[in-house]
Write a protein that holds these residues in place. Sequence first.
Motif, PDB file in Angstrom:
ATOM      1  N   LEU A  67      32.947 -61.208   1.128  1.00 28.91           N
ATOM      2  CA  LEU A  67      34.231 -61.869   1.386  1.00 28.91           C
ATOM      3  C   LEU A  67      34.092 -63.116   2.239  1.00 28.91           C
ATOM      4  N   ILE A  68      32.948 -63.286   2.886  1.00 33.89           N
ATOM      5  CA  ILE A  68      32.833 -64.370   3.873  1.00 33.89           C
ATOM      6  C   ILE A  68      31.623 -65.274   3.662  1.00 33.89           C
ATOM      7  N   ASP A  69      30.710 -64.913   2.742  1.00 32.12           N
ATOM      8  CA  ASP A  69      29.474 -65.703   2.639  1.00 32.12           C
ATOM      9  C   ASP A  69      29.384 -66.529   1.356  1.00 32.12           C
ATOM     10  N   ARG A  70      30.483 -66.618   0.575  1.00 30.42           N
ATOM     11  CA  ARG A  70      30.446 -67.347  -0.695  1.00 30.42           C
ATOM     12  C   ARG A  70      31.846 -67.803  -1.066  1.00 30.42           C
ATOM     13  N   PRO A  71      31.941 -68.822  -1.905  1.00 31.45           N
ATOM     14  CA  PRO A  71      33.271 -69.233  -2.371  1.00 31.45           C
ATOM     15  C   PRO A  71      33.873 -68.183  -3.299  1.00 31.45           C
ATOM     16  N   TRP A  78      35.424 -56.829  -7.557  1.00 28.25           N
ATOM     17  CA  TRP A  78      35.969 -56.001  -6.485  1.00 28.25           C
ATOM     18  C   TRP A  78      36.421 -56.873  -5.313  1.00 28.25           C
ATOM     19  N   ASP A  79      35.732 -57.995  -5.116  1.00 28.47           N
ATOM     20  CA  ASP A  79      35.937 -58.801  -3.915  1.00 28.47           C
ATOM     21  C   ASP A  79      37.061 -59.821  -4.065  1.00 28.47           C
ATOM     22  N   GLN A  80      37.206 -60.411  -5.250  1.00 25.93           N
ATOM     23  CA  GLN A  80      38.259 -61.403  -5.425  1.00 25.93           C
ATOM     24  C   GLN A  80      39.655 -60.860  -5.131  1.00 25.93           C
ATOM     25  N   PRO A  81      40.021 -59.663  -5.655  1.00 28.34           N
ATOM     26  CA  PRO A  81      41.374 -59.168  -5.346  1.00 28.34           C
ATOM     27  C   PRO A  81      41.601 -58.955  -3.849  1.00 28.34           C
ATOM     28  N   ALA A  82      40.569 -58.511  -3.144  1.00 26.85           N
ATOM     29  CA  ALA A  82      40.708 -58.312  -1.700  1.00 26.85           C
ATOM     30  C   ALA A  82      40.834 -59.654  -0.982  1.00 26.85           C
ATOM     31  N   SER A  89      42.998 -64.078  10.001  1.00 30.32           N
ATOM     32  CA  SER A  89      42.603 -63.206  11.121  1.00 30.32           C
ATOM     33  C   SER A  89      41.860 -61.972  10.619  1.00 30.32           C
ATOM     34  N   GLN A  90      42.252 -61.458   9.468  1.00 28.18           N
ATOM     35  CA  GLN A  90      41.530 -60.320   8.887  1.00 28.18           C
ATOM     36  C   GLN A  90      40.116 -60.720   8.480  1.00 28.18           C
ATOM     37  N   LEU A  91      39.965 -61.889   7.896  1.00 31.33           N
ATOM     38  CA  LEU A  91      38.626 -62.367   7.525  1.00 31.33           C
ATOM     39  C   LEU A  91      37.785 -62.634   8.767  1.00 31.33           C
ATOM     40  N   ASP A  92      38.406 -63.097   9.837  1.00 34.53           N
ATOM     41  CA  ASP A  92      37.668 -63.278  11.091  1.00 34.53           C
ATOM     42  C   ASP A  92      37.162 -61.945  11.616  1.00 34.53           C
ATOM     43  N   TRP A  93      37.969 -60.886  11.472  1.00 36.68           N
ATOM     44  CA  TRP A  93      37.519 -59.549  11.886  1.00 36.68           C
ATOM     45  C   TRP A  93      36.293 -59.135  11.078  1.00 36.68           C
TER      46      TRP A  93
END
Length: 252
Positions: A67-71, A78-82, A89-93
């Motif tokens: 979720l954080i290391d690629r465009p 599984w990752d795109q919908p999330a 702030s959730q991505l920062d967590w």
Amino acid sequence: MRIAVVADIHGNLAALEAVIADLAGMSPDLVVNLGDCVSGPLEPGRTADLLMSLDWPTVMGNHDRALIDRPRHEMGDWDQPAFDEMTPSQLDWVRGLPATRVIEGVLLCHGTPSSDSRYLLEQVVAGHMVLRDPADIAADLDGVAAEVVLCAHSHMPRHVLLTDGRLVVNPGSVGAQAYRDDTPSDHVMQNGSPHARYAILDRKGAVWTVAQRFVAYDWNAAADRVLAKGHPEWENALRFGRMGRADASDKA
């Protein structure tokens, strides 16, 4: 000392809430989370909010990292919908989660201590996951001093006692009881029931015991939710803990 271990929630808020309710009767001293918290089409944002409020010691899983290391266009299905439902702030967590942690002499990792995308206790044979040789497991734990190693990633509840006395425990998955993957090669995982899974570890003196917990929740509602959101590939995994139709042979 009693430790509750959760992992691979994959945004399944209803399953997580059922586990939390079950934990109330277990009275753990500590709850730890082995990662892959939100990826999937269920309720990633609300799951992240709940986990952030609980503040359990948590490590980063491979799907958390994705979720954080690629465009977005390079993320998996599984990752795109999330990602689409996550707030900054959730991505920062997620970004702040460590790869490993050691607590009370217990090592927490998602896959192996050096890789969040490799299975520690299983290997892929003929399209299915089977138990690895103990020597191979021990090789992946070379240099690890912890007496207990907690791992996840395969979604399969399992505990293995190595010849040197170290205990390796996978609590299974809270939120996804079946999947297909193509890494390291095409394979299927299916636990055969839709129950949410987690583990309880008890230490009395120098001796550890393990209890694997299978918890009922409204998996039919979860399956209906993914259908309504346009993800039918999740339905049987949630409703039956299997890939494909419950009455059909698998074609992994």
